[in-house]
Write a protein that holds these residues in place. Structure first.
Motif, PDB file in Angstrom:
ATOM      1  N   THR A  19       0.852  -1.183   0.000  1.00  0.00           N
ATOM      2  CA  THR A  19       0.000   0.000   0.000  1.00  0.00           C
ATOM      3  C   THR A  19       0.889   1.234   0.000  1.00  0.00           C
ATOM      4  O   THR A  19       1.843   1.309   0.766  1.00  0.00           O
ATOM      5  N   GLU A  21       0.844   5.345   0.419  1.00  0.00           N
ATOM      6  CA  GLU A  21       0.103   6.529   0.868  1.00  0.00           C
ATOM      7  C   GLU A  21       0.814   7.743   0.284  1.00  0.00           C
ATOM      8  O   GLU A  21       1.990   7.973   0.536  1.00  0.00           O
ATOM      9  N   ARG A  28       4.611   7.090   1.409  1.00  0.00           N
ATOM     10  CA  ARG A  28       4.836   6.114   2.469  1.00  0.00           C
ATOM     11  C   ARG A  28       4.404   4.755   1.937  1.00  0.00           C
ATOM     12  O   ARG A  28       3.295   4.610   1.435  1.00  0.00           O
ATOM     13  N   HIS A  30       3.623   0.831   2.776  1.00  0.00           N
ATOM     14  CA  HIS A  30       3.238  -0.054   3.882  1.00  0.00           C
ATOM     15  C   HIS A  30       3.077  -1.479   3.374  1.00  0.00           C
ATOM     16  O   HIS A  30       2.590  -1.708   2.276  1.00  0.00           O
ATOM     17  N   ASP A  31       3.456  -2.428   4.202  1.00  0.00           N
ATOM     18  CA  ASP A  31       3.158  -3.840   3.996  1.00  0.00           C
ATOM     19  C   ASP A  31       2.261  -4.244   5.149  1.00  0.00           C
ATOM     20  O   ASP A  31       2.731  -4.514   6.250  1.00  0.00           O
ATOM     21  N   GLY A  32       0.972  -4.226   4.908  1.00  0.00           N
ATOM     22  CA  GLY A  32       0.013  -4.439   5.990  1.00  0.00           C
ATOM     23  C   GLY A  32       0.048  -3.242   6.925  1.00  0.00           C
ATOM     24  O   GLY A  32      -0.124  -2.104   6.504  1.00  0.00           O
ATOM     25  N   ASP A  33       0.309  -3.487   8.213  1.00  0.00           N
ATOM     26  CA  ASP A  33       0.389  -2.405   9.201  1.00  0.00           C
ATOM     27  C   ASP A  33       1.802  -1.864   9.351  1.00  0.00           C
ATOM     28  O   ASP A  33       2.020  -0.861  10.018  1.00  0.00           O
ATOM     29  N   GLN A  34       2.777  -2.519   8.755  1.00  0.00           N
ATOM     30  CA  GLN A  34       4.181  -2.139   8.924  1.00  0.00           C
ATOM     31  C   GLN A  34       4.587  -1.089   7.879  1.00  0.00           C
ATOM     32  O   GLN A  34       4.422  -1.285   6.677  1.00  0.00           O
ATOM     33  N   LEU A  35       5.146   0.018   8.351  1.00  0.00           N
ATOM     34  CA  LEU A  35       5.685   1.050   7.466  1.00  0.00           C
ATOM     35  C   LEU A  35       7.056   0.592   6.995  1.00  0.00           C
ATOM     36  O   LEU A  35       7.962   0.370   7.795  1.00  0.00           O
TER      37      LEU A  35
END
Length: 69
Positions: A19, A21, A28, A30-35
């Motif tokens: 993902t 952003e 930014r 992200h891989d799931g919740d991890q930045l």
């Protein structure tokens, strides 16, 4: 590549769906919740696609074929 800007995340994430952003001055990733990383935005181009398709598996070339005469 996002909005014409190449962003390197490493081979460990090859083929994964990440993902991105987009802010005014940064991207930014992200891989799931991890930045994973935050990089400065160096382009003002708009983002053309919001969903991308997964890359295709490698195709077999002519090197794998044998020819009998």
């Amino acid at each position: 590549m996002i909005a014409g800007q190449r962003i390197h995340v490493g081979n460990a994430h090859a083929g994964a769906t990440l993902t991105v952003e987009a802010a005014d001055t940064t991207f930014r990733v992200h891989d799931g919740d991890q930045l994973l990383l935050e990089v400065p935005r160096t382009t003002t181009k708009a983002i053309a696609r919001f969903k991308v398709r997964k890359s295709e598996p490698p195709r077999r070339g002519s090197a794998g074929r044998s020819t009998e005469i």
